[in-house]
Design a protein around this motif. Structure first.
Motif, short mmCIF file in Angstrom:
data_model
loop_
_atom_site.label_atom_id
_atom_site.label_comp_id
_atom_site.label_asym_id
_atom_site.label_seq_id
_atom_site.Cartn_x
_atom_site.Cartn_y
_atom_site.Cartn_z
N ASN A 105 0.82 -1.21 0.00
CA ASN A 105 0.00 0.00 0.00
C ASN A 105 0.85 1.27 0.00
OD1 ASN A 105 0.95 0.02 2.62
ND2 ASN A 105 -1.00 -0.61 3.53
N ASP A 106 2.16 1.10 -0.25
CA ASP A 106 3.08 2.24 -0.31
C ASP A 106 3.12 2.76 -1.75
OD1 ASP A 106 4.17 -0.21 -1.03
OD2 ASP A 106 6.20 0.32 -0.43
N ARG A 107 2.12 3.56 -2.11
CA ARG A 107 1.91 3.92 -3.51
C ARG A 107 3.11 4.61 -4.15
NH1 ARG A 107 -4.40 6.05 -3.80
NH2 ARG A 107 -5.35 4.11 -3.01
N ARG A 108 3.74 5.49 -3.42
CA ARG A 108 4.89 6.20 -3.98
C ARG A 108 6.02 5.22 -4.29
NH1 ARG A 108 6.98 11.44 -3.82
NH2 ARG A 108 8.85 11.46 -5.14
N ALA A 109 6.27 4.30 -3.38
CA ALA A 109 7.33 3.31 -3.58
C ALA A 109 6.98 2.36 -4.72
CB ALA A 109 7.59 2.54 -2.29
N ILE A 110 5.70 2.04 -4.87
CA ILE A 110 5.27 1.18 -5.98
C ILE A 110 5.59 1.85 -7.31
CG2 ILE A 110 3.23 0.27 -7.18
CD1 ILE A 110 2.04 -0.32 -4.41
N GLU A 111 5.29 3.14 -7.42
CA GLU A 111 5.59 3.86 -8.66
C GLU A 111 7.10 3.94 -8.90
OE1 GLU A 111 3.35 4.62 -10.89
OE2 GLU A 111 1.87 3.76 -9.51
N ASP A 112 7.86 4.12 -7.83
CA ASP A 112 9.32 4.16 -7.97
C ASP A 112 9.84 2.81 -8.46
OD1 ASP A 112 9.35 6.77 -7.10
OD2 ASP A 112 9.97 6.29 -5.05
N ASP A 113 9.31 1.73 -7.89
CA ASP A 113 9.73 0.39 -8.31
C ASP A 113 9.35 0.12 -9.76
OD1 ASP A 113 10.86 -0.12 -5.87
OD2 ASP A 113 9.23 -1.38 -5.14
N ARG A 114 8.16 0.56 -10.13
CA ARG A 114 7.72 0.38 -11.52
C ARG A 114 8.68 1.07 -12.48
NH1 ARG A 114 5.12 3.30 -15.20
NH2 ARG A 114 3.67 2.30 -16.67
N GLU A 115 9.08 2.30 -12.15
CA GLU A 115 10.01 3.03 -13.01
C GLU A 115 11.37 2.34 -13.06
OE1 GLU A 115 9.73 5.76 -15.09
OE2 GLU A 115 7.64 5.15 -14.79
N ARG A 116 11.82 1.86 -11.92
CA ARG A 116 13.12 1.17 -11.87
C ARG A 116 13.09 -0.09 -12.73
NH1 ARG A 116 14.74 -2.97 -8.74
NH2 ARG A 116 12.84 -2.84 -7.48
N LEU A 117 11.98 -0.81 -12.71
CA LEU A 117 11.87 -2.03 -13.50
C LEU A 117 11.72 -1.73 -14.99
CD1 LEU A 117 9.71 -4.11 -11.03
CD2 LEU A 117 12.07 -4.57 -11.71
N MET A 118 11.12 -0.60 -15.31
CA MET A 118 11.07 -0.19 -16.71
C MET A 118 12.48 0.11 -17.23
SD MET A 118 8.01 -0.39 -17.85
CE MET A 118 6.35 -0.59 -17.20
#
Length: 233
Positions: A105-118
Protein backbone atom coordinates in the motif's frame (compact mmCIF):
# COMPACT_ATOMS: atom_id res chain seq x y z
CA UNK A 1 18.34 -18.16 4.02
CA UNK A 2 16.62 -21.30 2.69
CA UNK A 3 17.06 -24.81 4.06
CA UNK A 4 15.31 -27.85 2.63
CA UNK A 5 15.80 -31.11 4.53
CA UNK A 6 14.78 -34.65 3.58
CA UNK A 7 11.83 -33.51 1.46
CA UNK A 8 9.46 -36.15 0.11
CA UNK A 9 6.75 -35.09 -2.35
CA UNK A 10 4.21 -37.33 -4.07
CA UNK A 11 1.81 -37.04 -6.97
CA UNK A 12 -0.83 -39.52 -5.82
CA UNK A 13 1.24 -42.69 -5.30
CA UNK A 14 4.22 -41.58 -7.37
CA UNK A 15 7.14 -40.20 -5.38
CA UNK A 16 8.50 -37.14 -7.20
CA UNK A 17 11.05 -35.99 -4.61
CA UNK A 18 12.96 -38.59 -2.61
CA UNK A 19 14.57 -37.04 0.44
CA UNK A 20 15.86 -33.86 -1.19
CA UNK A 21 18.05 -31.58 0.93
CA UNK A 22 19.66 -28.31 -0.13
CA UNK A 23 20.54 -24.92 1.27
CA UNK A 24 20.69 -21.44 -0.23
CA UNK A 25 22.76 -18.76 1.48
CA UNK A 26 21.61 -15.16 1.55
CA UNK A 27 22.57 -13.19 -1.60
CA UNK A 28 23.69 -16.37 -3.38
CA UNK A 29 22.73 -17.71 -6.80
CA UNK A 30 22.08 -21.44 -6.48
CA UNK A 31 21.44 -23.43 -9.63
CA UNK A 32 19.51 -26.70 -9.87
CA UNK A 33 20.04 -28.74 -13.03
CA UNK A 34 18.68 -32.08 -14.16
CA UNK A 35 16.82 -33.85 -16.92
CA UNK A 36 13.16 -33.25 -17.71
CA UNK A 37 11.02 -34.94 -15.08
CA UNK A 38 13.84 -35.12 -12.53
CA UNK A 39 11.90 -33.06 -9.97
CA UNK A 40 13.26 -29.53 -10.43
CA UNK A 41 9.93 -27.75 -10.89
CA UNK A 42 8.35 -29.93 -8.21
CA UNK A 43 10.94 -28.70 -5.73
CA UNK A 44 10.28 -25.04 -6.52
CA UNK A 45 6.53 -25.57 -6.32
CA UNK A 46 6.96 -27.26 -2.95
CA UNK A 47 9.07 -24.39 -1.61
CA UNK A 48 6.54 -21.77 -2.72
CA UNK A 49 3.60 -23.70 -1.27
CA UNK A 50 1.87 -24.74 -4.48
CA UNK A 51 2.55 -28.37 -3.58
CA UNK A 52 2.47 -29.84 -0.08
CA UNK A 53 5.29 -32.17 0.92
CA UNK A 54 4.39 -35.45 2.59
CA UNK A 55 7.41 -35.19 4.89
CA UNK A 56 10.56 -33.17 5.42
CA UNK A 57 11.13 -29.54 6.33
CA UNK A 58 11.50 -26.21 4.54
CA UNK A 59 12.80 -23.17 6.39
CA UNK A 60 12.96 -19.68 4.94
CA UNK A 61 14.69 -16.93 6.92
CA UNK A 62 14.53 -19.17 9.99
CA UNK A 63 10.79 -19.88 9.83
CA UNK A 64 9.24 -23.24 8.93
CA UNK A 65 7.06 -22.87 5.83
CA UNK A 66 6.41 -26.45 4.68
CA UNK A 67 2.83 -26.34 6.01
CA UNK A 68 2.09 -22.73 5.07
CA UNK A 69 -0.24 -21.83 2.17
CA UNK A 70 1.28 -20.19 -0.88
CA UNK A 71 -0.15 -16.72 -0.23
CA UNK A 72 1.41 -16.58 3.24
CA UNK A 73 4.76 -17.81 1.93
CA UNK A 74 4.69 -14.99 -0.62
CA UNK A 75 4.28 -12.51 2.22
CA UNK A 76 7.55 -13.69 3.77
CA UNK A 77 9.47 -12.29 0.79
CA UNK A 78 9.72 -15.35 -1.44
CA UNK A 79 8.59 -14.87 -5.06
CA UNK A 80 8.16 -17.64 -7.64
CA UNK A 81 8.47 -17.11 -11.41
CA UNK A 82 7.04 -20.39 -12.71
CA UNK A 83 7.90 -22.29 -15.86
CA UNK A 84 5.81 -20.96 -18.73
CA UNK A 85 5.60 -17.43 -17.18
CA UNK A 86 1.93 -17.80 -16.11
CA UNK A 87 0.98 -14.21 -16.85
CA UNK A 88 -2.51 -12.80 -16.62
CA UNK A 89 -2.77 -13.08 -20.39
CA UNK A 90 -5.78 -10.78 -20.80
CA UNK A 91 -4.31 -7.99 -18.69
CA UNK A 92 -1.89 -5.36 -19.94
CA UNK A 93 1.79 -5.31 -19.10
CA UNK A 94 1.21 -2.51 -16.60
CA UNK A 95 -1.68 -4.35 -14.96
CA UNK A 96 0.45 -7.49 -14.60
CA UNK A 97 3.20 -5.51 -12.90
CA UNK A 98 0.75 -3.90 -10.51
CA UNK A 99 -0.64 -7.33 -9.63
CA UNK A 100 2.84 -8.13 -8.35
CA UNK A 101 2.43 -5.32 -5.82
CA UNK A 102 -1.13 -6.20 -4.76
CA UNK A 103 -0.11 -6.71 -1.10
CA UNK A 104 1.59 -3.33 -0.88
CA UNK A 105 0.00 0.00 0.00
CA UNK A 106 3.08 2.24 -0.31
CA UNK A 107 1.91 3.92 -3.51
CA UNK A 108 4.89 6.20 -3.98
CA UNK A 109 7.33 3.31 -3.58
CA UNK A 110 5.27 1.18 -5.98
CA UNK A 111 5.59 3.86 -8.66
CA UNK A 112 9.32 4.16 -7.97
CA UNK A 113 9.73 0.39 -8.31
CA UNK A 114 7.72 0.38 -11.52
CA UNK A 115 10.01 3.03 -13.01
CA UNK A 116 13.12 1.17 -11.87
CA UNK A 117 11.87 -2.03 -13.50
CA UNK A 118 11.07 -0.19 -16.71
CA UNK A 119 14.73 0.84 -16.73
CA UNK A 120 15.78 -2.76 -16.09
CA UNK A 121 13.47 -4.03 -18.86
CA UNK A 122 13.36 -1.11 -21.35
CA UNK A 123 11.19 -2.93 -23.87
CA UNK A 124 8.36 -3.06 -21.35
CA UNK A 125 8.18 0.72 -21.30
CA UNK A 126 7.12 0.52 -24.94
CA UNK A 127 4.54 -2.17 -24.15
CA UNK A 128 2.85 -0.94 -20.97
CA UNK A 129 -0.63 -0.81 -22.53
CA UNK A 130 -0.25 -3.99 -24.59
CA UNK A 131 -2.16 -7.14 -23.66
CA UNK A 132 0.38 -9.53 -22.17
CA UNK A 133 -0.87 -12.55 -24.09
CA UNK A 134 0.14 -10.88 -27.36
CA UNK A 135 3.79 -10.38 -26.37
CA UNK A 136 6.72 -12.43 -27.64
CA UNK A 137 8.15 -15.15 -25.41
CA UNK A 138 11.07 -12.97 -24.37
CA UNK A 139 8.82 -10.04 -23.54
CA UNK A 140 6.54 -12.29 -21.51
CA UNK A 141 9.54 -13.51 -19.53
CA UNK A 142 10.46 -9.89 -18.79
CA UNK A 143 6.93 -9.25 -17.51
CA UNK A 144 7.00 -12.39 -15.34
CA UNK A 145 10.29 -11.40 -13.72
CA UNK A 146 9.27 -7.76 -13.30
CA UNK A 147 5.94 -8.77 -11.76
CA UNK A 148 7.74 -10.90 -9.17
CA UNK A 149 10.16 -8.08 -8.39
CA UNK A 150 7.26 -5.68 -7.78
CA UNK A 151 6.61 -7.61 -4.57
CA UNK A 152 10.07 -6.60 -3.30
CA UNK A 153 11.14 -10.19 -2.60
CA UNK A 154 14.13 -11.25 -0.57
CA UNK A 155 14.43 -14.42 -2.65
CA UNK A 156 13.43 -15.28 -6.21
CA UNK A 157 12.63 -18.78 -7.48
CA UNK A 158 13.19 -18.85 -11.25
CA UNK A 159 11.93 -21.87 -13.20
CA UNK A 160 13.41 -22.24 -16.70
CA UNK A 161 13.61 -18.50 -17.48
CA UNK A 162 15.41 -19.03 -20.81
CA UNK A 163 13.09 -21.72 -22.19
CA UNK A 164 12.08 -21.05 -25.78
CA UNK A 165 13.98 -17.77 -26.06
CA UNK A 166 16.35 -16.61 -28.78
CA UNK A 167 20.10 -16.66 -28.02
CA UNK A 168 20.13 -12.86 -27.75
CA UNK A 169 17.24 -12.89 -25.28
CA UNK A 170 18.85 -15.71 -23.29
CA UNK A 171 21.94 -13.54 -22.81
CA UNK A 172 19.74 -10.64 -21.70
CA UNK A 173 17.88 -12.81 -19.18
CA UNK A 174 21.10 -14.12 -17.63
CA UNK A 175 22.61 -10.63 -17.47
CA UNK A 176 19.44 -9.47 -15.73
CA UNK A 177 19.55 -12.35 -13.23
CA UNK A 178 23.08 -11.29 -12.32
CA UNK A 179 21.95 -7.67 -11.89
CA UNK A 180 19.01 -8.70 -9.70
CA UNK A 181 21.36 -10.72 -7.51
CA UNK A 182 23.70 -7.72 -7.36
CA UNK A 183 20.85 -5.76 -5.77
CA UNK A 184 20.89 -8.22 -2.87
CA UNK A 185 18.15 -10.63 -3.93
CA UNK A 186 18.87 -14.32 -3.35
CA UNK A 187 18.14 -16.59 -6.31
CA UNK A 188 17.32 -20.29 -6.71
CA UNK A 189 17.50 -21.00 -10.43
CA UNK A 190 16.18 -24.03 -12.33
CA UNK A 191 17.55 -23.88 -15.85
CA UNK A 192 17.89 -26.09 -18.93
CA UNK A 193 20.93 -24.13 -20.14
CA UNK A 194 23.27 -25.79 -17.68
CA UNK A 195 26.41 -24.11 -18.97
CA UNK A 196 25.19 -20.54 -18.47
CA UNK A 197 23.44 -21.41 -15.21
CA UNK A 198 26.58 -22.94 -13.70
CA UNK A 199 28.72 -20.01 -14.84
CA UNK A 200 26.74 -17.55 -12.72
CA UNK A 201 26.07 -19.90 -9.79
CA UNK A 202 27.59 -19.55 -6.35
CA UNK A 203 26.72 -23.20 -5.76
CA UNK A 204 24.78 -25.84 -7.64
CA UNK A 205 22.95 -29.15 -7.33
CA UNK A 206 22.19 -31.94 -9.77
CA UNK A 207 18.87 -33.73 -9.30
CA UNK A 208 18.20 -37.14 -10.83
CA UNK A 209 14.97 -39.12 -10.44
CA UNK A 210 13.89 -36.99 -7.50
CA UNK A 211 17.16 -37.17 -5.55
CA UNK A 212 20.21 -34.92 -5.30
CA UNK A 213 23.11 -36.75 -6.94
CA UNK A 214 25.81 -34.07 -6.99
CA UNK A 215 26.48 -30.73 -5.36
CA UNK A 216 29.30 -28.22 -5.29
CA UNK A 217 30.29 -24.79 -6.51
CA UNK A 218 29.07 -23.71 -9.91
CA UNK A 219 32.63 -23.78 -11.24
CA UNK A 220 33.35 -27.27 -9.89
CA UNK A 221 30.21 -28.76 -11.45
CA UNK A 222 30.87 -26.92 -14.70
CA UNK A 223 34.12 -28.88 -14.98
CA UNK A 224 32.84 -32.16 -13.54
CA UNK A 225 33.10 -34.89 -16.18
CA UNK A 226 29.79 -36.46 -15.14
CA UNK A 227 27.99 -33.14 -15.52
CA UNK A 228 29.73 -32.34 -18.79
CA UNK A 229 28.78 -35.69 -20.28
CA UNK A 230 25.15 -35.61 -19.13
CA UNK A 231 24.19 -31.93 -19.43
CA UNK A 232 26.82 -29.95 -21.33
CA UNK A 233 27.15 -32.08 -24.45
Amino acid sequence: MLQVKDLHVFYDQIEALRGVSLSVDERAIVTLIGANGAGKSTLLRSISGILRARSGSIKFAGASIEQAPAHLIARTGLAHVPEGRRLFAKLTVDENLRMGAFRRNDRRAIEDDRERLMDMFPRLRERTAQISGTLSGGEQQMVAMARALMSRPRMLLLDEPSMGLSPLMVDFVFDTITKINGEGITILLVEQNASLALQIATSAYVIESGSISLQGSGVSLLHDERVREAYLG
